[in-house]
Design a protein around this motif. Structure first.
Motif, mmCIF file in Angstrom:
data_model
loop_
_atom_site.group_PDB
_atom_site.id
_atom_site.type_symbol
_atom_site.label_atom_id
_atom_site.label_comp_id
_atom_site.label_asym_id
_atom_site.label_seq_id
_atom_site.Cartn_x
_atom_site.Cartn_y
_atom_site.Cartn_z
ATOM 1 N N ASP A 1 30.941 82.671 80.853
ATOM 2 C CA ASP A 1 30.995 83.447 79.613
ATOM 3 C C ASP A 1 31.505 84.840 79.971
ATOM 4 O O ASP A 1 30.855 85.587 80.684
ATOM 5 C CB ASP A 1 29.609 83.539 78.979
ATOM 6 N N ARG A 2 32.700 85.171 79.493
ATOM 7 C CA ARG A 2 33.315 86.459 79.813
ATOM 8 C C ARG A 2 33.017 87.518 78.756
ATOM 9 O O ARG A 2 33.553 88.617 78.820
ATOM 10 C CB ARG A 2 34.814 86.279 79.972
ATOM 11 N N GLY A 3 32.171 87.178 77.807
ATOM 12 C CA GLY A 3 31.832 88.132 76.757
ATOM 13 C C GLY A 3 32.900 88.171 75.680
ATOM 14 O O GLY A 3 33.971 87.583 75.811
ATOM 15 N N GLU A 4 32.607 88.841 74.587
ATOM 16 C CA GLU A 4 33.527 89.000 73.461
ATOM 17 C C GLU A 4 34.041 87.651 72.958
ATOM 18 O O GLU A 4 35.182 87.539 72.529
ATOM 19 C CB GLU A 4 34.692 89.914 73.836
ATOM 20 N N GLY A 5 33.201 86.608 73.048
ATOM 21 C CA GLY A 5 33.577 85.295 72.540
ATOM 22 C C GLY A 5 34.522 84.520 73.445
ATOM 23 O O GLY A 5 35.071 83.511 73.034
ATOM 24 N N ILE A 6 34.723 84.978 74.665
ATOM 25 C CA ILE A 6 35.630 84.299 75.597
ATOM 26 C C ILE A 6 34.818 83.462 76.577
ATOM 27 O O ILE A 6 33.945 83.977 77.265
ATOM 28 C CB ILE A 6 36.494 85.315 76.372
ATOM 29 N N THR A 7 35.107 82.173 76.617
ATOM 30 C CA THR A 7 34.442 81.253 77.535
ATOM 31 C C THR A 7 35.502 80.553 78.361
ATOM 32 O O THR A 7 36.468 80.019 77.820
ATOM 33 C CB THR A 7 33.619 80.206 76.767
#
Length: 74
Positions: A42-48
């Motif tokens: 999970d890279r944060g800001e809705g980025i997986t």
């Protein structure tokens, strides 16, 4: 009404435990069958990001093609 009944033992299991339990339920299944095959970051800001693990025994691709001869479009 459904014939499916919610077993209290599966309710107490985590998703990973349910996955392992299901993969090991097959006849002749081994612990290797339940080994993780992907890594999720999970890279944060809705980025997986989802990656196939290097040690995964089964990898996506064309089963009829030799992995060393795959055309990478270059």
């Amino acid at each position: 009404m459904s014939d499916y009944t919610n077993d209290s033992t599966t309710d107490a299991m985590t998703d990973e435990e349910k996955r392992r339990d299901q993969l090991l339920a097959a006849p002749n299944a081994t612990e290797d069958d339940a080994a993780p095959r992907i890594e999720v970051t999970d890279r944060g800001e809705g980025i997986t990001r989802i990656d196939i693990r290097d040690d995964a025994p089964v990898r996506p691709g064309n089963p009829e093609e030799d992995p060393g001869t795959a055309d990478d479009g270059a």
